[in-house]
Design an enzyme around this catalytic site. Structure first.
Site, PDB file in Angstrom:
ATOM      1  N   LYS A  17       0.850  -1.181   0.000  1.00 34.95           N
ATOM      2  CA  LYS A  17       0.000   0.000   0.000  1.00 34.95           C
ATOM      3  C   LYS A  17       0.885   1.230   0.000  1.00 34.95           C
ATOM      4  CE  LYS A  17      -4.163   1.880   1.945  1.00 34.95           C
ATOM      5  NZ  LYS A  17      -5.275   1.640   2.841  1.00 34.95           N
ATOM      6  N   ASP A 111      -8.977   5.961  12.422  1.00 35.87           N
ATOM      7  CA  ASP A 111      -9.650   6.010  11.120  1.00 35.87           C
ATOM      8  C   ASP A 111     -10.448   4.729  10.873  1.00 35.87           C
ATOM      9  OD1 ASP A 111     -10.394   7.283   8.756  1.00 35.87           O
ATOM     10  OD2 ASP A 111      -8.650   6.558   7.641  1.00 35.87           O
ATOM     11  N   LYS A 113     -13.349   2.830   9.680  1.00 33.50           N
ATOM     12  CA  LYS A 113     -14.398   3.066   8.691  1.00 33.50           C
ATOM     13  C   LYS A 113     -14.560   1.783   7.883  1.00 33.50           C
ATOM     14  CE  LYS A 113     -11.021   5.122   5.542  1.00 33.50           C
ATOM     15  NZ  LYS A 113     -10.609   6.362   4.883  1.00 33.50           N
ATOM     16  N   ALA A 115     -14.118   1.015   4.855  1.00 34.40           N
ATOM     17  CA  ALA A 115     -13.044   0.747   3.893  1.00 34.40           C
ATOM     18  C   ALA A 115     -11.784   0.183   4.549  1.00 34.40           C
ATOM     19  CB  ALA A 115     -12.705   2.023   3.121  1.00 34.40           C
ATOM     20  N   ASP A 129      -4.540  -0.701   8.267  1.00 34.04           N
ATOM     21  CA  ASP A 129      -4.031   0.675   8.287  1.00 34.04           C
ATOM     22  C   ASP A 129      -3.739   1.231   9.667  1.00 34.04           C
ATOM     23  OD1 ASP A 129      -4.174   0.483   5.590  1.00 34.04           O
ATOM     24  OD2 ASP A 129      -5.675   2.031   5.310  1.00 34.04           O
TER      25      ASP A 129
END
Length: 180
Positions: A17, A111, A113, A115, A129
């Site tokens: 990534k 973060d 979420k 996704a 992440d």
């Protein structure tokens, strides 16, 4: 952006990534990124995507992770519109276990979420992440003009004001994901 990759020396598949952000080349970002990914790399939890390594090359930061399916919770929501309440309860329990593990080791995701909730080949949810969220979220919350960016939709109120965060911010975001 995630890319399928393979480590040549070990023939180990993975996902690479790239962090496409202008702040990725800033020294303060690199320091925070290195601290967070080092902590993430030490995690061994069934519901956290395993990190193989991370680094920076020509101003582009990257992480190499264990491969996972390309299906995220955001994809499932988009396709089905709704998810059975029993499945939602199971997913929330899995994510909450991952967050408890990470938070107890001093890392707040920042973060959470749909996704960032990925499914492995067996349908088990994994949080991704961890090493990226703090530096990117803090760097992208506001533009010089003061416009709020980032994933404000799932942010705890204290995150939007710049107040110090702890694991409660992740739980707040998880609650919003559950409602969605």
């Amino acid at each position: 952006r995630p890319y399928r990759a393979e480590r040549v020396r070990r023939s180990r598949p993975g996902v690479l990534k790239l962090i496409d952000s202008p702040v990725a080349s800033y020294p303060w970002f690199r320091e925070q990124f290195e601290r967070d990914v080092a902590l993430w790399a030490s995690f061994r939890h069934r519901h956290i995507v395993a990190l193989y390594g991370a680094g920076e090359d020509d101003g582009t930061a990257y992480v190499a992770m264990r491969p996972f399916s390309e299906i995220t919770l955001a994809d499932l929501i988009a396709v089905s519109g709704t998810i059975d309440h029993l499945r939602v309860t199971g997913l929330v329990a899995q994510v909450a276990a991952a967050l408890d593990y990470a938070n107890s080791r001093g890392l707040v995701h920042r973060d959470i979420k749909p996704a960032n909730l990925l499914f492995d080949e067996h349908g088990i949810v994994r949080v991704a992440d961890f090493g990226l969220a703090r530096a990117l979220a803090e760097a992208s919350w506001t533009e010089p003009a003061g416009t709020v960016l980032g994933t404000a939709r799932y942010a705890a109120p204290e995150q939007a004001t710049g107040a110090p965060l702890d694991g409660r911010a992740d739980i707040y975001a998880l609650g919003l994901v559950m409602v969605e």
